[in-house]
Design a protein around this motif. Structure first.
Motif, mmCIF file in Angstrom:
data_model
loop_
_atom_site.group_PDB
_atom_site.id
_atom_site.type_symbol
_atom_site.label_atom_id
_atom_site.label_comp_id
_atom_site.label_asym_id
_atom_site.label_seq_id
_atom_site.Cartn_x
_atom_site.Cartn_y
_atom_site.Cartn_z
ATOM 1 N N THR A 3 0.288 -13.420 -59.616
ATOM 2 C CA THR A 3 0.031 -14.232 -58.432
ATOM 3 C C THR A 3 0.996 -13.831 -57.323
ATOM 4 O O THR A 3 1.961 -13.102 -57.551
ATOM 5 N N GLY A 4 0.756 -14.359 -56.137
ATOM 6 C CA GLY A 4 1.634 -14.057 -55.017
ATOM 7 C C GLY A 4 3.062 -14.492 -55.287
ATOM 8 O O GLY A 4 4.022 -13.779 -54.980
ATOM 9 N N THR A 5 3.213 -15.655 -55.883
ATOM 10 C CA THR A 5 4.552 -16.172 -56.187
ATOM 11 C C THR A 5 5.256 -15.279 -57.204
ATOM 12 O O THR A 5 6.452 -15.007 -57.070
ATOM 13 N N VAL A 46 8.417 -4.074 -50.994
ATOM 14 C CA VAL A 46 6.972 -3.848 -51.143
ATOM 15 C C VAL A 46 6.358 -4.947 -52.003
ATOM 16 O O VAL A 46 5.298 -5.491 -51.668
ATOM 17 N N GLN A 47 7.022 -5.299 -53.093
ATOM 18 C CA GLN A 47 6.504 -6.348 -53.960
ATOM 19 C C GLN A 47 6.429 -7.680 -53.217
ATOM 20 O O GLN A 47 5.474 -8.431 -53.372
ATOM 21 N N LYS A 48 7.432 -7.987 -52.409
ATOM 22 C CA LYS A 48 7.419 -9.208 -51.636
ATOM 23 C C LYS A 48 6.232 -9.206 -50.672
ATOM 24 O O LYS A 48 5.530 -10.203 -50.521
ATOM 25 N N GLY A 49 5.996 -8.072 -50.049
ATOM 26 C CA GLY A 49 4.858 -7.940 -49.142
ATOM 27 C C GLY A 49 3.533 -8.157 -49.852
ATOM 28 O O GLY A 49 2.625 -8.808 -49.324
ATOM 29 N N ASP A 52 3.191 -11.862 -50.434
ATOM 30 C CA ASP A 52 2.815 -12.545 -49.190
ATOM 31 C C ASP A 52 1.331 -12.337 -48.892
ATOM 32 O O ASP A 52 0.632 -13.268 -48.485
ATOM 33 N N ALA A 53 0.857 -11.115 -49.094
ATOM 34 C CA ALA A 53 -0.551 -10.807 -48.835
ATOM 35 C C ALA A 53 -1.464 -11.586 -49.776
ATOM 36 O O ALA A 53 -2.497 -12.120 -49.347
ATOM 37 N N LYS A 58 -5.243 -16.072 -50.556
ATOM 38 C CA LYS A 58 -5.565 -17.280 -51.288
ATOM 39 C C LYS A 58 -5.804 -18.448 -50.330
ATOM 40 O O LYS A 58 -6.706 -19.250 -50.526
ATOM 41 N N LYS A 59 -5.004 -18.528 -49.272
ATOM 42 C CA LYS A 59 -5.133 -19.611 -48.297
ATOM 43 C C LYS A 59 -6.421 -19.489 -47.492
ATOM 44 O O LYS A 59 -6.961 -20.497 -47.044
ATOM 45 N N LYS A 60 -6.922 -18.271 -47.310
ATOM 46 C CA LYS A 60 -8.135 -18.055 -46.524
ATOM 47 C C LYS A 60 -9.395 -18.492 -47.271
ATOM 48 O O LYS A 60 -10.424 -18.729 -46.672
#
Length: 61
Positions: A3-5, A46-49, A52-53, A58-60
């Motif tokens: 997941t993003g987190t 890069v992993q943080k990016g 975030d992506a 997910k929010k969209k």
């Protein structure tokens, strides 16, 4: 798939480990270790990016 987190957590861990490795390289005058630390920090960014992506996608939905 992470997941993003999870991606952001992995990124933070890589950045922290990279900073420690870079500091160790500077302390021991090892350019190779210092470079590896900087590279690991880049990997963390890069992993943080990616995290975030993923969160943004997910929010969209």
């Amino acid at each position: 798939m992470a997941t993003g987190t999870e991606e952001k957590a992995k990124g933070a861990a890589n950045k922290a480990a990279g900073k420690a490795k870079e500091a160790a390289g500077k302390a021991t005058n090892s350019g190779k270790t210092e470079a590896k630390g900087k590279a690991q920090q880049g990997k963390g960014e890069v992993q943080k990016g990616k995290g975030d992506a993923k969160d943004s996608q997910k929010k969209k939905r």
